[in-house]
Scaffold this active site. Structure first.
Site, PDB file in Angstrom:
ATOM      1  CB  SER A 198      83.078  29.123  97.695  1.00 47.83           C
ATOM      2  OG  SER A 198      82.515  28.025  97.027  1.00 47.83           O
ATOM      3  CG  ASP A 293      75.077  29.133  98.010  1.00 46.18           C
ATOM      4  OD1 ASP A 293      75.310  28.241  97.158  1.00 46.18           O
ATOM      5  OD2 ASP A 293      75.945  29.555  98.804  1.00 46.18           O
ATOM      6  CG  HIS A 323      78.053  29.942  95.736  1.00 45.17           C
ATOM      7  ND1 HIS A 323      78.244  29.560  97.046  1.00 45.17           N
ATOM      8  CD2 HIS A 323      79.238  29.720  95.102  1.00 45.17           C
ATOM      9  CE1 HIS A 323      79.482  29.114  97.185  1.00 45.17           C
ATOM     10  NE2 HIS A 323      80.095  29.203  96.033  1.00 45.17           N
TER      11      HIS A 323
END
Length: 353
Positions: A198, A293, A323
């Site tokens: 991320s 996501d 995610h």
């Protein structure tokens, strides 16, 4: 943190671990009516997580109003989720001299690894606002054991206390520090990779581009898990998965506002590596994206740019995942499988390199 909140976090994590360990027929009942987007469904564990996530708002400071509480609760949840993962991996905590002062560092070493050996500098996710060494304990343990590498997990300055470009500056400095002290970490400096998930994937990519420009030693490999690559957030996946898919659009926008105070910085390559023009000299790269996501399309656009430039690339879309699978390896079997795939590619990439 109040004792009641601690008990809630512990209860929710214990409940999730128990739920996701139930037989598939039971999980299908608990998941309810399946969500279908473009003819595809999330994996069963993801459907259950989507349904119960409203009871576990540990990483939602944009809703609960207390950043300190959100950080503390997410740290505890991450530690609980990673408990018991790869117990043979040894750890030791220390610090590194960040640009703004000392920052935490955790070293993971699997049993029987030769010295010096391959290693991974890892940056945790959390929207540049949340996350810590504890939230990614399970992921780092699993990567260390399954990839056969030492992992150096890096603490960096978080927003809003330290807005852009603090985290990016810390990431570059941290990789240079570990590389310069490779012998102290029993690391082969020529087989030192960089990785993250991320926002941490963004930082890992920033390091790789800095290495390609000659600003620091080039990493041997880049491991990018659901990376944030475009602060503009205008992709189709942002619209498709903006609500109800683990990372909501309003939460993402709140993180962006904490880290990037000036919209003029949205296209800065240190914030949005998708716009970095330095592609020659990038190391072999693995990019993992998830089918459900909102960051999916920007991660895949970045992978496509690298492939078009001739960068050795492996891209894997985990079609049914949400995610942040790196945070769930201790409780979600499908998330664990996704990270095991990444570990295998990392092992092969460093061996071939």
């Amino acid at each position: 943190m109040l004792n009641g909140r601690v008990l809630l976090v512990r209860a929710v994590m214990a409940g999730l671990r128990w739920l996701l360990g139930l037989p598939a027929p039971v999980l299908r009942v608990l998941a309810g009516r399946p969500v279908v987007v473009d003819g595809r469904q999330p994996v069963l564990s993801a459907q259950v997580l989507m349904r119960v996530s409203r009871f576990a708002p540990f990483d939602a400071p944009h809703r609960n109003g207390s950043l300190a509480r959100a950080r503390a609760e997410l740290n505890l949840a991450g530690a609980l989720a990673g408990a018991g993962i790869c117990p043979g991996v040894r750890t030791r905590d220390s610090s590194w001299p960040g640009p703004g002062g000392p920052l935490p560092l955790r070293h993971y070493e699997p049993a029987g690894l030769p010295a010096p050996g391959p290693a991974l500098v890892y940056f945790h996710g959390g929207g540049f606002v949340l996350g810590s060494l504890d939230t990614h304990e399970g992921a780092c343990r699993l990567l260390a054991e399954e990839a056969g590498v030492r992992v150096v997990s890096i603490g960096y300055r978080l927003a809003p206390e330290h807005p852009f470009p603090a985290a990016a500056s810390d990431a570059v400095a941290a990789f240079a520090y570990v590389h310069s002290r490779a012998a102290d970490f029993d690391i082969d400096a020529d087989r030192l990779a960089v990785g993250g998930d991320s926002s941490g994937g963004n930082l890992a990519a920033v390091v790789a581009h800095a290495g390609a420009r000659g600003e620091l030693p080039r990493p041997a490999f880049s491991l990018l898990l659901t990376p944030a690559t475009d602060a503009l957030g205008g992709s189709a996946s942002h619209r498709q998965f903006g609500s109800g898919f683990r990372l909501d659009r309003d939460e993402w926008a709140w993180y962006r506002a904490q880290y990037l105070r000036d919209p003029a910085s949205y296209r800065d390559p240190r914030a949005s590596v998708l716009y970095d023009e330095t592609l020659d000299g990038l190391p072999p790269t693995y990019v993992a994206t998830c089918g459900f996501d909102l960051l999916r399309d920007e991660g895949e656009a970045y992978a496509a740019r690298l492939a078009a430039a001739g960068v050795p690339l492996v891209h894997r879309r985990h079609e049914g995942q949400l995610h942040g699978f790196a945070n769930r390896v201790g409780i979600d079997p499908d998330a664990r499988a996704a990270l095991l795939h990444a570990a295998g590619v990392l092992r092969a990439g460093l061996a071939l390199g």
